[in-house]
Design an enzyme around this catalytic site. Structure first.
Site, PDB file in Angstrom:
ATOM      1  CD  GLU A  53      34.326   5.423  28.664  1.00  0.00           C
ATOM      2  OE1 GLU A  53      33.255   4.888  28.348  1.00  0.00           O
ATOM      3  OE2 GLU A  53      34.450   6.656  28.867  1.00  0.00           O
ATOM      4  CE  LYS A 126      29.580   4.994  29.285  1.00  0.00           C
ATOM      5  NZ  LYS A 126      30.466   5.767  28.389  1.00  0.00           N
ATOM      6  CB  CYS A 166      32.497   7.705  31.062  1.00  0.00           C
ATOM      7  SG  CYS A 166      32.934   9.225  30.173  1.00  0.00           S
TER       8      CYS A 166
END
Length: 277
Positions: A53, A126, A166
């Site tokens: 990321e 995301k 993440c």
């Protein structure tokens, strides 16, 4: 028996790599680092490579990435990823990059996937945005990022690959929504505080409960902006065992996927078939 002859089992195996970086505020410098680390992973036989990321920019402030946001299909970050995938004939999962968002002064934190021809074959924005406050340490991704809404997977030569980023790692319902995958990827920039406490536990849990490989590529160390990330990029097998790991600093974590391992785990413990909810 010819020692150089590959068996069916060998041919079914597939090498993957997670790239760990210490990204900086300079996109050009980060591209140079990624190019070098990808080449190293390819030299070790990697056929699919995952970047972390924020690999392309880790700015001095959260808003720095807004100035580097690219329109889908155009820009130096995307040109690099498409070109390097084609050059090395690899599958490249491009960690995340900032894409232009529908809201002003914000970006989408996006994973793009490229095949060995350099064609874009997947996109995931995301969904879960990180927020954390403890003492003087505070993060709020929602200030500069617009969340995505669609769960995404793509088909690789060895099977289905589920995309996540993440903070998504803390939400197991996302991985159930992906369906049965051969591998889940987690590009990340976990903080040192949260990573030390939860990173490996959560990754191994996702591998165990989904009975698949998990490949996690992290930022790992002290950055120019003062932020410290946890690192510990790793490959975990469907039984939850860590097969390869890099604690801190730049590097490539390279390991092998064995489809027979997935089949054996799911046959001996058919938990996915036993689901009732």
């Amino acid at each position: 028996m010819n020692p150089n002859k590959r068996t069916d089992a060998d041919q079914a195996r597939f090498k993957v790599a997670a790239i760990q970086m210490l990204s900086t505020p300079s996109v050009a410098d980060n591209i140079d680092s990624a190019r070098r680390l990808i080449a190293d992973a390819v030299a070790q036989g990697a056929q699919l490579i995952l970047l972390p990321e924020y690999w392309a920019i880790m700015g001095h402030s959260e808003s720095d990435k807004v100035g580097h946001a690219e329109a889908l299909g155009s820009g130096p970050i995307q040109d690099f990823m498409a070109g390097i995938a084609q050059q090395h004939r690899i599958w490249l999962i491009g960690g995340t990059l900032p894409l232009v968002a529908p809201e002003p002064d914000k970006v989408l934190n996006t994973t793009l996937v490229y095949n060995p021809s350099g064609e874009r074959v997947g996109r995931y924005d995301k969904i879960h945005l990180f927020g954390f406050t403890k003492g003087e340490e505070s993060y709020d991704e929602a200030r500069t990022i617009v969340r995505g809404s669609e769960v995404v997977a793509f088909d690789a030569p060895f099977g289905r690959v589920g995309l996540s980023v993440c903070y998504d790692l803390r939400f197991p319902e996302l991985y159930r929504a992906l369906g049965q995958c051969a591998m889940i990827v987690v590009p990340a920039a976990f903080t040192y505080t949260t990573g030390q406490a939860h990173w490996e536990i959560l990754l191994r849990a996702r591998a165990i409960e989904n009975q698949c490989y998990v490949l996690a590529a992290a930022q790992g160390g002290k950055h120019q902006n003062g932020r410290r990330t946890w690192g510990h990029s790793m490959l975990i097998d469907p039984w939850g065992e860590v097969r390869a790991m890099l604690a801190e600093g730049e590097g490539a974590v390279v390991g092998e996927l064995d489809p027979h391992k997935i089949a054996d785990v799911r046959a001996s413990l058919p938990a996915l078939q036993h689901r009732k909810l």
